[in-house]
Design a protein around this motif. Structure first.
Motif, short mmCIF file in Angstrom:
data_model
loop_
_atom_site.label_atom_id
_atom_site.label_comp_id
_atom_site.label_asym_id
_atom_site.label_seq_id
_atom_site.Cartn_x
_atom_site.Cartn_y
_atom_site.Cartn_z
N ARG A 1 -55.95 -4.97 -65.21
CA ARG A 1 -55.10 -6.49 -65.33
C ARG A 1 -54.29 -6.57 -66.33
O ARG A 1 -52.98 -6.94 -66.18
CB ARG A 1 -56.21 -7.62 -65.62
CG ARG A 1 -56.88 -7.76 -64.45
CD ARG A 1 -57.94 -9.07 -64.19
NE ARG A 1 -57.28 -10.04 -63.51
CZ ARG A 1 -57.41 -11.15 -63.44
NH1 ARG A 1 -58.49 -11.74 -64.29
NH2 ARG A 1 -56.78 -12.11 -62.42
N LEU A 2 -54.50 -6.20 -67.64
CA LEU A 2 -53.58 -6.26 -68.64
C LEU A 2 -52.66 -5.07 -68.50
O LEU A 2 -51.48 -5.49 -68.96
CB LEU A 2 -54.53 -5.88 -70.16
CG LEU A 2 -55.57 -6.85 -70.58
CD1 LEU A 2 -56.25 -6.24 -71.91
CD2 LEU A 2 -54.82 -8.19 -70.63
N ARG A 3 -52.91 -3.96 -67.97
CA ARG A 3 -51.79 -3.11 -67.93
C ARG A 3 -50.61 -3.65 -66.91
O ARG A 3 -49.49 -3.39 -67.09
CB ARG A 3 -52.33 -1.64 -67.27
CG ARG A 3 -52.94 -0.90 -68.47
CD ARG A 3 -53.03 0.48 -68.25
NE ARG A 3 -54.07 0.71 -67.08
CZ ARG A 3 -55.60 1.07 -67.33
NH1 ARG A 3 -55.83 1.10 -68.59
NH2 ARG A 3 -56.78 1.04 -66.44
N ALA A 4 -51.28 -4.33 -65.61
CA ALA A 4 -50.26 -4.66 -64.83
C ALA A 4 -49.45 -5.96 -65.46
O ALA A 4 -48.40 -5.90 -65.11
CB ALA A 4 -51.18 -5.26 -63.45
N LEU A 5 -50.14 -6.78 -66.13
CA LEU A 5 -49.36 -7.84 -66.87
C LEU A 5 -48.32 -7.53 -67.73
O LEU A 5 -47.12 -7.41 -67.69
CB LEU A 5 -50.42 -8.69 -67.82
CG LEU A 5 -51.21 -9.73 -67.07
CD1 LEU A 5 -52.17 -10.00 -67.85
CD2 LEU A 5 -50.24 -10.67 -66.34
N ALA A 6 -48.72 -5.96 -68.49
CA ALA A 6 -47.70 -5.33 -69.49
C ALA A 6 -46.57 -4.85 -68.55
O ALA A 6 -45.60 -4.88 -69.20
CB ALA A 6 -48.46 -4.44 -70.31
N ARG A 7 -46.84 -4.04 -67.57
CA ARG A 7 -45.83 -3.54 -66.63
C ARG A 7 -44.69 -4.51 -66.39
O ARG A 7 -43.58 -4.21 -66.08
CB ARG A 7 -46.82 -2.80 -65.51
CG ARG A 7 -45.82 -1.47 -65.21
CD ARG A 7 -46.56 -0.77 -64.02
NE ARG A 7 -47.95 -1.43 -63.36
CZ ARG A 7 -49.10 -0.97 -63.79
NH1 ARG A 7 -49.37 -0.03 -64.51
NH2 ARG A 7 -50.26 -1.48 -63.30
N SER A 8 -45.34 -5.89 -65.84
CA SER A 8 -44.41 -6.65 -65.31
C SER A 8 -43.37 -7.38 -66.39
O SER A 8 -42.27 -7.69 -66.22
CB SER A 8 -45.01 -7.66 -64.40
OG SER A 8 -45.79 -8.49 -65.27
N LEU A 9 -44.14 -7.63 -67.65
CA LEU A 9 -43.40 -8.56 -68.59
C LEU A 9 -42.82 -7.75 -69.70
O LEU A 9 -42.02 -8.13 -70.53
CB LEU A 9 -44.48 -9.68 -68.96
CG LEU A 9 -44.61 -10.69 -67.95
CD1 LEU A 9 -45.73 -11.79 -68.50
CD2 LEU A 9 -43.04 -11.47 -67.51
N LEU A 10 -43.42 -6.84 -70.15
CA LEU A 10 -43.23 -6.18 -71.58
C LEU A 10 -41.68 -5.76 -71.44
O LEU A 10 -41.02 -5.97 -72.53
CB LEU A 10 -44.26 -5.04 -71.82
CG LEU A 10 -43.71 -4.44 -73.02
CD1 LEU A 10 -44.24 -5.18 -74.25
CD2 LEU A 10 -44.65 -2.93 -73.56
N PRO A 11 -41.22 -5.03 -70.65
CA PRO A 11 -39.95 -4.41 -70.56
C PRO A 11 -38.70 -5.65 -70.57
O PRO A 11 -37.66 -5.54 -71.13
CB PRO A 11 -39.62 -3.87 -69.17
CG PRO A 11 -40.87 -3.56 -68.80
CD PRO A 11 -41.95 -4.56 -69.15
N VAL A 12 -39.33 -6.84 -69.96
CA VAL A 12 -38.30 -8.05 -70.15
C VAL A 12 -38.45 -8.95 -71.24
O VAL A 12 -37.35 -9.34 -72.05
CB VAL A 12 -38.56 -8.73 -68.73
CG1 VAL A 12 -37.55 -10.22 -68.86
CG2 VAL A 12 -38.13 -8.17 -67.62
N LYS A 13 -39.52 -9.07 -71.76
CA LYS A 13 -40.06 -10.15 -72.83
C LYS A 13 -40.49 -9.49 -73.94
O LYS A 13 -40.59 -10.12 -75.26
CB LYS A 13 -41.01 -11.10 -72.49
CG LYS A 13 -40.43 -11.87 -71.25
CD LYS A 13 -41.38 -13.18 -71.11
CE LYS A 13 -40.51 -14.06 -70.00
NZ LYS A 13 -41.25 -15.37 -69.87
N GLY A 14 -40.56 -8.23 -74.26
CA GLY A 14 -41.35 -7.47 -75.45
C GLY A 14 -40.22 -7.30 -76.48
O GLY A 14 -39.05 -7.51 -76.23
#
Length: 117
Positions: A69-82
């Motif tokens: 679940r954490l990996r899926a969250l990071a995949r969707s938001l990290l490139p945009v909001k990281g």
């Protein structure tokens, strides 16, 4: 998204020393997870992400489900909001496995906003 319109590369943290270094950075606790972030300061815009879930959360099946679940969250938001040029770590918490995925996604967006300040 960064000024140039390109999304920085995302790599995975694997070494314990990297996780320990991020622990000294900023933190944003949320009900389902804790987000840690620390700028590397090496001039590289690549973002790195690490995931950890302790044995307190449950057995291996539960921990692996939480990490997915954490990996899926990071995949969707990290490139945009990281934060470019920083290391990020997501630590799973006890209630994270039962929480609704959409709610976790909203909370991660809030955590990125809190840490970017």
């Amino acid at each position: 998204m960064p000024a140039g319109g390109t999304v920085p590369a995302v790599a995975t943290l694997t070494r314990r020393s990297d996780f320990l270094a991020v622990n000294a950075g900023r933190r944003a606790p949320m009900p389902g997870f804790v987000l840690l972030m620390r700028p590397r300061g090496d001039g590289d815009d690549a973002m790195r992400i690490g995931f950890t879930v302790t044995k307190k959360i449950g057995n291996a099946v539960v921990r692996n489900r939480m990490k997915r679940r954490l990996r899926a969250l990071a995949r969707s938001l990290l490139p945009v909001k990281g934060v470019p040029g920083a290391d990020h770590v997501l630590i799973g918490r006890q209630g994270g496995i039962e929480r609704d995925y959409a709610l976790l996604e909203i909370e991660l967006g809030k955590a990125f906003a809190k840490i970017a300040r």
